[in-house]
Design an enzyme around this catalytic site. Structure first.
Site, mmCIF file in Angstrom:
data_model
loop_
_atom_site.group_PDB
_atom_site.id
_atom_site.type_symbol
_atom_site.label_atom_id
_atom_site.label_comp_id
_atom_site.label_asym_id
_atom_site.label_seq_id
_atom_site.Cartn_x
_atom_site.Cartn_y
_atom_site.Cartn_z
ATOM 1 N N HIS A 189 0.815 -1.220 0.000
ATOM 2 C CA HIS A 189 0.000 0.000 0.000
ATOM 3 C C HIS A 189 0.849 1.271 0.000
ATOM 4 C CE1 HIS A 189 -3.460 -2.477 0.470
ATOM 5 N NE2 HIS A 189 -3.197 -2.820 1.718
ATOM 6 N N ASP A 248 -2.255 -11.113 -1.499
ATOM 7 C CA ASP A 248 -2.870 -10.522 -0.319
ATOM 8 C C ASP A 248 -4.331 -10.224 -0.667
ATOM 9 O OD1 ASP A 248 -1.813 -8.770 2.323
ATOM 10 O OD2 ASP A 248 -3.634 -7.983 1.391
ATOM 11 N N HIS A 293 -6.019 -7.677 -0.032
ATOM 12 C CA HIS A 293 -6.213 -6.267 -0.347
ATOM 13 C C HIS A 293 -5.420 -5.900 -1.601
ATOM 14 C CE1 HIS A 293 -6.581 -6.627 4.132
ATOM 15 N NE2 HIS A 293 -7.760 -6.121 3.806
ATOM 16 N N ASP A 349 -4.392 -13.413 4.497
ATOM 17 C CA ASP A 349 -5.701 -12.832 4.790
ATOM 18 C C ASP A 349 -6.858 -13.237 3.871
ATOM 19 O OD1 ASP A 349 -4.365 -11.322 2.894
ATOM 20 O OD2 ASP A 349 -4.423 -9.451 4.017
#
Length: 324
Positions: free
Chosen positions: A117, A163, A165, A240
């Site tokens: 991110h 991931d 996200h 995740d």
């Protein structure tokens, strides 16, 4: 297999903070009995290495704790000297794992990392510096200097981001760079809510289970191969997407997560592509479930590292020519 760590750099987080800092220590303890893992402390990334991706002002603001408070809140960690040091070493670990994988071992890992991110000028979502982006750029520079990449095109890096996200920072950094292919499988309705276009994005619905996920992964790897010819892979093996994750919203089982990992490693092995792995996210309701999933990821990685070792041992030894 070499695994790089910075688990001794623990952030002083406030009580109740939702980032599970202890997962790195617990994972290392869970892997302690693996005889084929060679542990090595990560070295910090230098200013020059970070500047291959990040702006000088941002690097210095992180180093000295002068980042705008709003941007510090976006990262999600309070500033401290430990935060700045850990961020550098997280990048350093992925750099070192990449070097080892490319030097002939085929597979190496960062026990943390996957900080996708982080943009060039700011962080976000528990990510300070973008370790995969810095490692990709640095490997291109170093490989070219060694003469290994004496070819008409630059070394090509595929970043396979699994991931849950979307890797928005990575996508933004490499948006106009044809030498790096960014692939992201992620929850359609999950953070970040404003996503950046990767080279290949696959958005998954809440509640996505094993069969649907693995079908999407197979399609994405086919798309990567159709559009790009990598020389090296950086794999973000986030825990995740697991059904026990409190931030994930997907429903992959333990076996589904292992099948995911095996598919990525098999895809890279079949093409003899060196691979550096980072662990990315994992926020289990029960932290033991995250550690269990990540330990199984390492079992898969070790199996493919052994394949690389066996291949190296079976390679014929070059014959020395007698002196004239």
């Amino acid at each position: 297999m070499q695994v790089f760590y910075a688990t001794q750099f623990v952030l002083p987080l406030p009580a109740g903070h939702r980032f599970p800092m202890e997962k790195y220590r617990l994972l290392r303890e869970a892997l302690a009995a693996e005889p084929d893992i060679r542990w090595q402390q990560a070295e910090p990334a230098s200013d020059g290495e970070l500047a291959l991706v990040h702006t000088p002002d941002y690097i210095q603001a992180i180093e000295h704790g002068t980042l705008d408070p709003a941007l510090q809140r976006e990262i999600g960690f309070p500033w401290s000297p430990q935060m700045a040091e850990r961020a550098r070493r997280s990048v350093g670990a992925t750099i070192q794992a990449s070097r080892v994988a490319l030097a002939g071992e085929g597979v190496a890992a960062n026990i943390a990392g996957g900080t996708h991110h982080a943009y060039a000028h700011k962080g976000g979502g528990f990510c300070v510096f973008n370790d995969a982006a810095v490692a990709a750029r640095l490997m291109q520079v170093e490989w070219a200097r060694r003469g290994t990449a004496a070819r008409a095109r630059p070394v090509r890096v595929a970043i396979i981001d699994l991931d849950v996200h979307q890797g928005n920072g990575t996508a933004a950094i490499f948006r106009d760079d044809p030498s790096v292919f960014t692939l992201s499988l992620h929850g359609a309705r999950n953070f970040p809510f404003r996503k950046e276009p990767s080279d290949c994005d696959v958005e998954l619905p809440d509640g996505c289970r094993d069969a649907e996920y693995l079908e999407a992964l197979e399609w994405a790897l086919g798309e990567l191969e159709r559009r790009f010819t990598p020389d090296f892979v950086i794999y973000l093996a986030g825990a995740d997407p697991h059904e026990g994750d409190r931030l994930g919203r997907l429903k992959l089982s333990d076996d589904g997560m292992e099948a995911r990992d095996r598919r990525v490693f098999e895809w890279a092995w079949q093409r003899r592509l060196p691979l550096a792995m980072t662990m990315a996210g994992g926020y289990g309701h029960d932290i033991a479930s995250t550690v269990r999933v990540q330990r199984r990821t390492y079992v898969v990685a070790l199996a493919y590292w052994r394949r690389w070792c066996a291949m190296a041992q079976s390679a014929p030894t070059p014959q020395r020519r007698p002196p004239p």
